[in-house]
Design a protein around this motif. Structure first.
Motif, PDB file in Angstrom:
ATOM      1  N   ASP A  29     -71.186 137.607  17.111  1.00 51.13           N
ATOM      2  CA  ASP A  29     -73.073 137.412  16.877  1.00 51.13           C
ATOM      3  C   ASP A  29     -72.915 137.107  15.523  1.00 51.13           C
ATOM      4  OD1 ASP A  29     -75.231 136.264  17.135  1.00 51.13           O
ATOM      5  OD2 ASP A  29     -75.789 137.834  18.151  1.00 51.13           O
ATOM      6  N   VAL A  30     -73.293 136.155  14.927  1.00 54.33           N
ATOM      7  CA  VAL A  30     -73.834 135.845  13.404  1.00 54.33           C
ATOM      8  C   VAL A  30     -74.587 134.855  13.215  1.00 54.33           C
ATOM      9  CG1 VAL A  30     -70.906 135.986  12.711  1.00 54.33           C
ATOM     10  CG2 VAL A  30     -72.394 133.518  13.201  1.00 54.33           C
ATOM     11  N   THR A  31     -75.555 135.384  13.911  1.00 48.09           N
ATOM     12  CA  THR A  31     -76.945 134.082  13.755  1.00 48.09           C
ATOM     13  C   THR A  31     -77.189 134.538  12.546  1.00 48.09           C
ATOM     14  OG1 THR A  31     -77.144 134.369  16.224  1.00 48.09           O
ATOM     15  CG2 THR A  31     -79.138 134.453  15.157  1.00 48.09           C
ATOM     16  N   GLU A  32     -77.914 135.783  12.517  1.00 46.60           N
ATOM     17  CA  GLU A  32     -78.583 137.003  10.864  1.00 46.60           C
ATOM     18  C   GLU A  32     -77.547 136.408   9.775  1.00 46.60           C
ATOM     19  OE1 GLU A  32     -78.634 140.998  11.334  1.00 46.60           O
ATOM     20  OE2 GLU A  32     -79.727 141.006  13.073  1.00 46.60           O
ATOM     21  N   GLU A  33     -76.305 136.346   9.977  1.00 45.52           N
ATOM     22  CA  GLU A  33     -76.074 135.394   8.830  1.00 45.52           C
ATOM     23  C   GLU A  33     -75.842 134.102   8.522  1.00 45.52           C
ATOM     24  OE1 GLU A  33     -71.970 136.373   9.000  1.00 45.52           O
ATOM     25  OE2 GLU A  33     -71.460 138.533   9.152  1.00 45.52           O
ATOM     26  N   ARG A  34     -76.274 133.097   9.220  1.00 45.24           N
ATOM     27  CA  ARG A  34     -76.875 131.712   9.163  1.00 45.24           C
ATOM     28  C   ARG A  34     -78.034 131.976   8.373  1.00 45.24           C
ATOM     29  NH1 ARG A  34     -72.584 127.914  10.445  1.00 45.24           N
ATOM     30  NH2 ARG A  34     -74.012 126.952  11.022  1.00 45.24           N
ATOM     31  N   GLU A  35     -78.787 132.910   9.044  1.00 44.60           N
ATOM     32  CA  GLU A  35     -80.177 133.166   9.026  1.00 44.60           C
ATOM     33  C   GLU A  35     -80.008 133.375   7.184  1.00 44.60           C
ATOM     34  OE1 GLU A  35     -81.804 136.232  11.540  1.00 44.60           O
ATOM     35  OE2 GLU A  35     -82.270 134.257  12.999  1.00 44.60           O
ATOM     36  N   ARG A  36     -79.733 134.372   6.774  1.00 45.97           N
ATOM     37  CA  ARG A  36     -79.535 135.216   5.840  1.00 45.97           C
ATOM     38  C   ARG A  36     -79.008 133.720   4.403  1.00 45.97           C
ATOM     39  NH1 ARG A  36     -77.631 139.834   7.247  1.00 45.97           N
ATOM     40  NH2 ARG A  36     -75.450 139.477   7.081  1.00 45.97           N
ATOM     41  N   ALA A  37     -77.914 132.884   5.330  1.00 46.08           N
ATOM     42  CA  ALA A  37     -78.039 131.502   4.442  1.00 46.08           C
ATOM     43  C   ALA A  37     -78.672 130.572   4.146  1.00 46.08           C
ATOM     44  CB  ALA A  37     -76.708 130.855   5.145  1.00 46.08           C
ATOM     45  N   LEU A  38     -79.635 130.757   5.635  1.00 45.32           N
ATOM     46  CA  LEU A  38     -81.346 129.645   5.396  1.00 45.32           C
ATOM     47  C   LEU A  38     -81.765 130.183   4.509  1.00 45.32           C
ATOM     48  CD1 LEU A  38     -82.423 127.262   6.336  1.00 45.32           C
ATOM     49  CD2 LEU A  38     -83.576 128.747   7.900  1.00 45.32           C
ATOM     50  N   LEU A  39     -81.556 131.551   4.086  1.00 44.19           N
ATOM     51  CA  LEU A  39     -82.980 131.800   3.258  1.00 44.19           C
ATOM     52  C   LEU A  39     -82.210 131.904   2.074  1.00 44.19           C
ATOM     53  CD1 LEU A  39     -85.022 133.765   2.544  1.00 44.19           C
ATOM     54  CD2 LEU A  39     -83.672 136.060   2.629  1.00 44.19           C
ATOM     55  N   LEU A  40     -80.823 132.087   1.259  1.00 42.34           N
ATOM     56  CA  LEU A  40     -81.034 131.243  -0.087  1.00 42.34           C
ATOM     57  C   LEU A  40     -81.221 130.208  -0.192  1.00 42.34           C
ATOM     58  CD1 LEU A  40     -77.060 132.085   0.539  1.00 42.34           C
ATOM     59  CD2 LEU A  40     -78.586 133.339  -1.130  1.00 42.34           C
ATOM     60  N   GLN A  41     -81.484 128.778   0.990  1.00 40.36           N
ATOM     61  CA  GLN A  41     -81.513 127.568   0.486  1.00 40.36           C
ATOM     62  C   GLN A  41     -82.647 127.279   0.084  1.00 40.36           C
ATOM     63  OE1 GLN A  41     -80.094 125.215   3.785  1.00 40.36           O
ATOM     64  NE2 GLN A  41     -77.938 125.672   2.938  1.00 40.36           N
ATOM     65  N   GLN A  42     -83.730 128.549   0.853  1.00 38.96           N
ATOM     66  CA  GLN A  42     -84.737 128.391   0.641  1.00 38.96           C
ATOM     67  C   GLN A  42     -85.363 129.059  -0.517  1.00 38.96           C
ATOM     68  OE1 GLN A  42     -86.382 130.641   4.312  1.00 38.96           O
ATOM     69  NE2 GLN A  42     -86.321 129.038   5.028  1.00 38.96           N
TER      70      GLN A  42
END
Length: 667
Positions: A268-281
């Motif tokens: 499960d890498v959902t949290e890592e993907r959310e952190r990547a989205l946070l990078l863009q924000q």
């Protein structure tokens, strides 16, 4: 880290003391330090390093890094990351997951992995001045993934042997495990499915695995499965799987094929993907902040200059009124001249701002650069003075360009004056025109697009500029001249004119080595029309003979004043407040000698549409367009030069009547 940044001896670095930092650097550092996400900022040509508290664990065991070049802090991996850093400073953002690096920390070399995004940081004018590195270390995650892949490889053997060790691993693993037929029918899942996705074996065994995959990921999964069907291993394939509650989780897969089945392990890498989205924000917030800083600088300079001009106008009018009431009419001319002078300066300011924003009214036509430079040569020599040696040169085969000739002359003269000011003790100035082929693909909006251009270069042997000045040279209200000797809008106007004309401007300069300004204008490939004859003063000064003029403008006061001025010159003037009324005057059988119309009109018809309808009835009708602003999308290109002219507001009434007379006497 905020305290360390404040206390650091920045005067000993290329950035200089904090109080001398540009606003864009201060904003970037403030946002970096306020972020709870690990971040590092590399600034300037020396790549000076800043970082926040969340980034500090990545430097464990390393010496103090604040204020040092990035290449020094990460010297052991500089060969690996330097090309990515270079791309960021060239305008290309790079996002890389699980990048392997052998780093020195805690006194030894360690294999580490990082997921990071190197993003260019631009100032308010789009110039790249730094790089933002938002990063997380994924070493532990990768180690876990490697263990999962190893587990997948051993899973096939363990499943066939049905050993107790296999069963314990199957039951206790925190990663989801799956056995599926070659037709992707689920034959077994481990208990982790219940913890991660809410499914039990009873729910899924016998179902098709594709039923759990997000519809948008079906194609990617099908492509990733191809190596498995060829007997190869699968790793690092990520897709979304449906949770029992209807939501989706991102799962990273590793799989191996067997004779009649596939054995897979998913993390499960959902949290890592959310952190990547946070990078863009975070990056978007930084870009927005820089944009707001640029808007603040522009509006501040504009308000300052206009307040001065409005004060001069209002004060002159106030004194003018007092003197009229006192009967002291002998002093009126001084106040009238002061108000008109301030109005003229305000008009120049708005013109320069419109030029910088690429919204000025242009009258493009085919122009021969060689002839234009020849016409300018005497004026430039007079402007430069005897202490500067001037040389003008054009290649014999220079192409024609389609630009506003007056604006191009003004731009070149402006550059020559700037060059003169950069050579107070004298020097040399070269003005040259040559052809230029651009073959390379443009990587950013500000790069020169592929095509054929004419390059007009103004090169001097003056004082030159440092990189910091070059980065801001086209900023509005930025000037290196002493107070009162420059508005900071000259080069902004040149930049806006060239960009609005479809070209680009490049600066080559270094301290003590002079400066070269290169204007690239697109080659004109259309027909070259005949040059209009020059009117003599005698013809222009001839009196009006009762010619009929239709005047259309929605601004009542302006329409009244223009009409009155034209009637005093002997013209018959018919006025209309919108395009429909004005066109009805022309269509009503009236024999008009000239149509004067604003471009932006209410009532459903703009000025160009009125003119086109009038030309359909009378192709030779003279039309004078008056406007204060033309958007780039306005259809003002390809005007018939023989019968049309554009006059930009604000204009003097003398200039208007002179233009009207010249149009009516031209044959």
């Amino acid at each position: 880290m905020s305290e360390k940044v404040r206390c650091h001896d920045w005067a000993g670095t290329p950035l200089g003391p904090i109080h001398s930092w540009p606003a864009v650097l201060r904003i970037a550092v403030d946002m970096l330090l306020a972020s709870r996400f690990p971040g590092c900022l590399a600034w300037g040509a020396e790549r000076i390093m800043f970082y926040n508290d969340a980034f500090k664990p990545l430097l464990q065991g390393k010496p103090q890094a604040l204020g040092l070049p990035l290449s020094t802090v990460w010297s052991e991996v500089w060969d690996d990351i330097e090309p990515i850093v270079t791309r960021a400073f060239e305008g290309e953002a790079t996002f890389i997951e699980d990048f392997p690096l052998v780093i020195q920390r805690n006194g030894r070399a360690e294999q580490a992995y990082f997921t990071f995004c190197y993003s260019p940081v631009r100032d308010e004018h789009g110039t790249i001045v730094g790089m933002l590195d938002t990063v997380i270390e994924t070493t532990a995650t990768l180690q876990a993934r490697d263990k999962a892949e190893q587990a997948a490889e051993g899973f096939e053997r363990e499943a066939m042997a049905r050993t107790a060790e296999r069963n314990r691993f199957w039951d206790l693993s925190s990663d989801i495990m799956l056995v599926a037929s070659r037709r992707l029918e689920i034959t077994a899942i481990n208990p982790a499915w219940s913890r991660v996705l809410g499914w039990s074996a009873e729910d899924l065994v016998g179902r098709h695995a594709i039923d759990l995959i997000h519809p948008d990921d079906h194609e990617a999964v099908a492509v990733a499965m191809v190596p498995l069907y060829r007997g190869e291993r699968l790793h690092d394939m990520t897709c979304r799987l449906r949770h029992r509650d209807g939501s989706y989780r991102w799962i990273a897969w590793a799989a191996v094929p067997a004779e009649d089945s596939f054995h897979s392990v998913g993390r499960d890498v959902t949290e890592e993907r959310e952190r990547a989205l946070l990078l863009q924000q975070v990056e978007e917030q930084l870009r927005h902040s820089l944009k707001m800083e640029a808007v603040g600088q522009l509006t501040g300079g504009l308000a300052h200059d206009f307040n001065n001009l409005l004060t001069g106008i209002s004060a002159s009018l106030e004194l003018l009124r007092q003197r009229v009431e006192q009967g002291r009419i002998g002093e009126l001319k001084r106040y009238i001249d002061a108000a008109q002078g301030a109005s003229a300066r305000a008009a120049t300011l708005t013109h320069r701002l419109l030029a910088f924003s690429r919204r000025q009214t242009l009258a493009p036509r085919a122009v021969e650069p060689k002839a234009l430079i020849a016409d300018l040569e005497d004026l430039v020599r007079q402007t430069l003075g005897p202490s500067i040696e001037f040389s003008a040169q054009s290649d014999d085969d220079v192409w024609w360009v389609r630009v506003d000739a007056n604006q191009l002359e003004s731009a070149l003269l402006n550059l020559c004056i700037n060059a003169r000011d950069a050579m107070p003790g004298g020097g040399s100035l070269w003005l040259r025109a040559r052809n230029h082929h651009q073959f390379a693909r443009a990587r950013t909006e500000n790069d020169l697009q592929p095509g054929q251009y004419v390059c007009l270069s103004v090169t001097d042997s003056g004082t030159g500029m440092d990189p910091q000045t070059i980065a801001r040279v086209f900023d509005p209200f930025f000037t290196t001249k002493p107070l009162g000797q420059g508005t900071g809008l000259g080069l902004s106007m040149v930049y806006g004119f060239v960009r609005q004309s479809g070209g680009q401007i490049r600066v080559d300069s270094s301290l003590g080595q002079g400066t070269a300004m290169h204007l690239f204008l697109p080659r004109h490939t259309g027909e070259i029309g005949a040059t209009l004859p020059v009117l003599t003063g005698a013809l222009i000064d001839t009196e009006a003979t009762g010619e009929t003029i239709v005047l259309i403008d929605d601004e009542g006061t302006l329409r009244q004043m223009v009409g009155e001025a034209l009637r005093e010159k002997g013209y018959r003037v018919l006025e209309a407040a919108n395009g429909v009324e004005g066109l009805s005057l022309v269509q009503g059988g009236l024999k008009a000698d000239l149509l004067i119309t604003d471009i932006g009109l209410p009532g459903g018809l703009d000025g160009r549409q009125v003119a086109d309808a009038a030309w359909a009835m009378e192709p030779g009708l003279k039309v004078l367009f008056i406007t204060g602003y033309v958007d780039q999308t306005a259809a003002m290109d390809e005007l018939p030069e023989a019968v049309a002219h554009v006059l930009t507001k604000p204009f003097s009434l003398d200039h208007l009547t002179h233009t009207v007379r010249s149009m009516l006497v031209r044959r």
